[in-house]
Design an enzyme around this catalytic site. Structure first.
Site, PDB file in Angstrom:
ATOM      1  N   ILE A  17      -0.060  -9.294  -4.488  1.00  0.00           N
ATOM      2  CA  ILE A  17      -0.701  -8.686  -3.320  1.00  0.00           C
ATOM      3  C   ILE A  17       0.356  -8.234  -2.320  1.00  0.00           C
ATOM      4  O   ILE A  17       1.450  -8.800  -2.262  1.00  0.00           O
ATOM      5  CB  ILE A  17      -1.700  -9.678  -2.679  1.00  0.00           C
ATOM      6  CG1 ILE A  17      -2.472  -9.023  -1.518  1.00  0.00           C
ATOM      7  CG2 ILE A  17      -1.027 -10.975  -2.272  1.00  0.00           C
ATOM      8  CD1 ILE A  17      -3.638  -9.851  -0.994  1.00  0.00           C
ATOM      9  N   CYS A  18       0.013  -7.208  -1.544  1.00  0.00           N
ATOM     10  CA  CYS A  18       0.820  -6.719  -0.433  1.00  0.00           C
ATOM     11  C   CYS A  18       2.103  -6.050  -0.939  1.00  0.00           C
ATOM     12  O   CYS A  18       2.048  -5.057  -1.638  1.00  0.00           O
ATOM     13  CB  CYS A  18       1.090  -7.863   0.545  1.00  0.00           C
ATOM     14  SG  CYS A  18       1.738  -7.363   2.148  1.00  0.00           S
ATOM     15  N   ALA A  19       3.260  -6.598  -0.611  1.00  0.00           N
ATOM     16  CA  ALA A  19       4.527  -6.038  -1.082  1.00  0.00           C
ATOM     17  C   ALA A  19       4.912  -6.565  -2.462  1.00  0.00           C
ATOM     18  O   ALA A  19       5.752  -5.983  -3.136  1.00  0.00           O
ATOM     19  CB  ALA A  19       5.644  -6.352  -0.087  1.00  0.00           C
ATOM     20  N   GLU A  53      -1.864 -14.604   2.714  1.00  0.00           N
ATOM     21  CA  GLU A  53      -2.075 -14.257   1.304  1.00  0.00           C
ATOM     22  C   GLU A  53      -1.894 -15.458   0.394  1.00  0.00           C
ATOM     23  O   GLU A  53      -2.670 -15.664  -0.543  1.00  0.00           O
ATOM     24  CB  GLU A  53      -1.121 -13.138   0.898  1.00  0.00           C
ATOM     25  CG  GLU A  53      -1.399 -11.853   1.628  1.00  0.00           C
ATOM     26  CD  GLU A  53      -0.264 -10.861   1.586  1.00  0.00           C
ATOM     27  OE1 GLU A  53      -0.452  -9.767   2.139  1.00  0.00           O
ATOM     28  OE2 GLU A  53       0.809 -11.163   1.020  1.00  0.00           O
TER      29      GLU A  53
END
Length: 181
Positions: A102-104, A16
């Site tokens: 992004i993501c967590a 990422e």
């Protein structure tokens, strides 16, 4: 052209962070990587070490217009615990500047109340931490000045959406074509 700061903490998701930096730079968008540690060397969730451009305490954010938070664990948790970063995010939000996670990493925005009544996405299992958000399972979601992405396999989608927002659709298409996507 807008300048971007992408923040790194130990345990960041390498795909990422690095794919986003790479794609933004291919679009000729200036990006600075910023370590929240007291040193420039930061180690990702899969033991890939990178050297950040700057250390947070020494960085000047006066010409930065976009903040990017990569996910990964425990990287996103470390970002969420870093008070100076959270203060900067609040300031950027108050000024209507662009913030992406992004993501967590959207947990940082959720914890600050910045996702209230906004559509957002994140890595599956973190939805409850996006306080006030209308979570949806799309790959990338843009709502106002906030952009959120779902996870590592979608890093190209996330980064290309940022390119489109910053440099326009034509530049996004040129970068996308150059990547054979």
């Amino acid at each position: 052209m807008k300048k971007v700061a992408l923040f790194l903490a130990n345990g960041f998701e390498e795909i990422e962070a690095l794919a986003t930096v790479d794609i933004l730079r291919r679009a000729q968008i200036p990006v600075e990587t910023v370590s929240i540690l007291n040193e420039k060397t930061v180690t990702g969730a899969h033991n890939v070490s990178v050297i950040a451009d700057k250390i947070f305490q020494e960085a000047d954010f006066s010409d930065i217009e976009v903040l990017v938070l990569p996910g990964g664990m425990p990287g996103a948790k470390h970002l969420n615990e870093y008070e100076a970063l959270k203060e900067l995010i609040i300031k950027f939000n108050d000024e209507g500047k662009q913030i992406a996670a992004i993501c967590a990493a959207p947990i940082v925005l959720g914890g600050l109340g910045l996702l209230n009544d906004k559509r957002a996405t994140c890595y599956p299992g973190f939805e409850a931490e996006l306080t006030g958000a209308k979570t949806i399972g799309e790959n990338v979601v843009v709502d106002g000045n906030i952009t959120t992405g779902r996870g590592p396999g979608l890093a190209f989608d996330f980064a290309l959406r940022l390119v489109e927002q910053i440099a326009g659709l034509k530049t996004k298409q040129e970068v996308q074509n150059g990547l054979l996507l």
